[in-house]
Design a protein around this motif. Structure first.
Motif, short mmCIF file in Angstrom:
data_model
loop_
_atom_site.label_atom_id
_atom_site.label_comp_id
_atom_site.label_asym_id
_atom_site.label_seq_id
_atom_site.Cartn_x
_atom_site.Cartn_y
_atom_site.Cartn_z
N TRP A 56 0.86 -1.18 0.00
CA TRP A 56 0.00 0.00 0.00
C TRP A 56 0.89 1.23 0.00
O TRP A 56 1.83 1.33 0.80
N GLN A 71 2.26 -6.62 3.03
CA GLN A 71 1.78 -7.90 3.55
C GLN A 71 2.25 -8.99 2.60
O GLN A 71 2.01 -8.93 1.41
N ASN A 78 -1.51 -10.40 10.40
CA ASN A 78 -1.76 -9.16 9.68
C ASN A 78 -0.63 -8.18 9.95
O ASN A 78 -0.20 -8.02 11.09
N LEU A 86 -3.30 -3.94 8.52
CA LEU A 86 -4.01 -4.64 7.46
C LEU A 86 -4.87 -5.76 8.02
O LEU A 86 -4.48 -6.41 8.99
N PHE A 88 -5.85 -8.92 6.32
CA PHE A 88 -5.54 -9.71 5.13
C PHE A 88 -6.37 -10.99 5.15
O PHE A 88 -6.28 -11.77 6.09
N VAL A 95 -7.91 -7.40 1.05
CA VAL A 95 -7.08 -6.80 2.08
C VAL A 95 -7.67 -5.43 2.41
O VAL A 95 -8.07 -4.70 1.52
N LEU A 97 -7.03 -1.88 4.47
CA LEU A 97 -6.08 -0.99 5.14
C LEU A 97 -6.84 -0.18 6.17
O LEU A 97 -7.85 0.45 5.84
#
Length: 102
Positions: A56, A71, A78, A86, A88, A95, A97
């Motif tokens: 990200w 990740q 996570n 995150l 995940f 995913v 954020l």
């Protein structure tokens, strides 16, 4: 403040060895929020590779991309980095954020 100006470009990349392939979708084109308020951004991705990494980034108005968090697909926990964390979900290929309030 419009969060899309704070996080102008949020990119989740799937890195597959020396080849970069990605199919990333975000259902929410922009998120409105106040500065220093908690924010959640959702992303879905697609890959046929079993090992990959999700990144990200944010892009401030100055133009440069800044890595926020990463990740790896093989990591069961996570990722967290400062205010960023995150959620995940490998089986769902999604995913989320989360940017905590400051």
């Amino acid at each position: 403040m419009l969060l899309s100006s704070l996080l102008k470009v949020v990119v989740a990349s799937l890195c597959l060895g020396s080849i970069i392939a990605q199919k990333v979708t975000q259902d929410q084109p922009q998120v409105l929020g106040q500065e220093k308020e908690a924010v959640t951004l959702d992303c879905k991705y697609d890959t046929s590779d079993s090992r990959y990494s999700l990144f990200w980034y944010k892009q401030p108005s100055s133009g440069g991309m800044i890595l926020l968090i990463r990740q790896d697909s093989f990591n069961q926990q996570n990722a967290t980095e400062g205010r960023y964390s995150l959620n995940f979900q490998k089986a769902r290929k999604s995913v989320t954020l989360v940017i905590a309030a400051s």
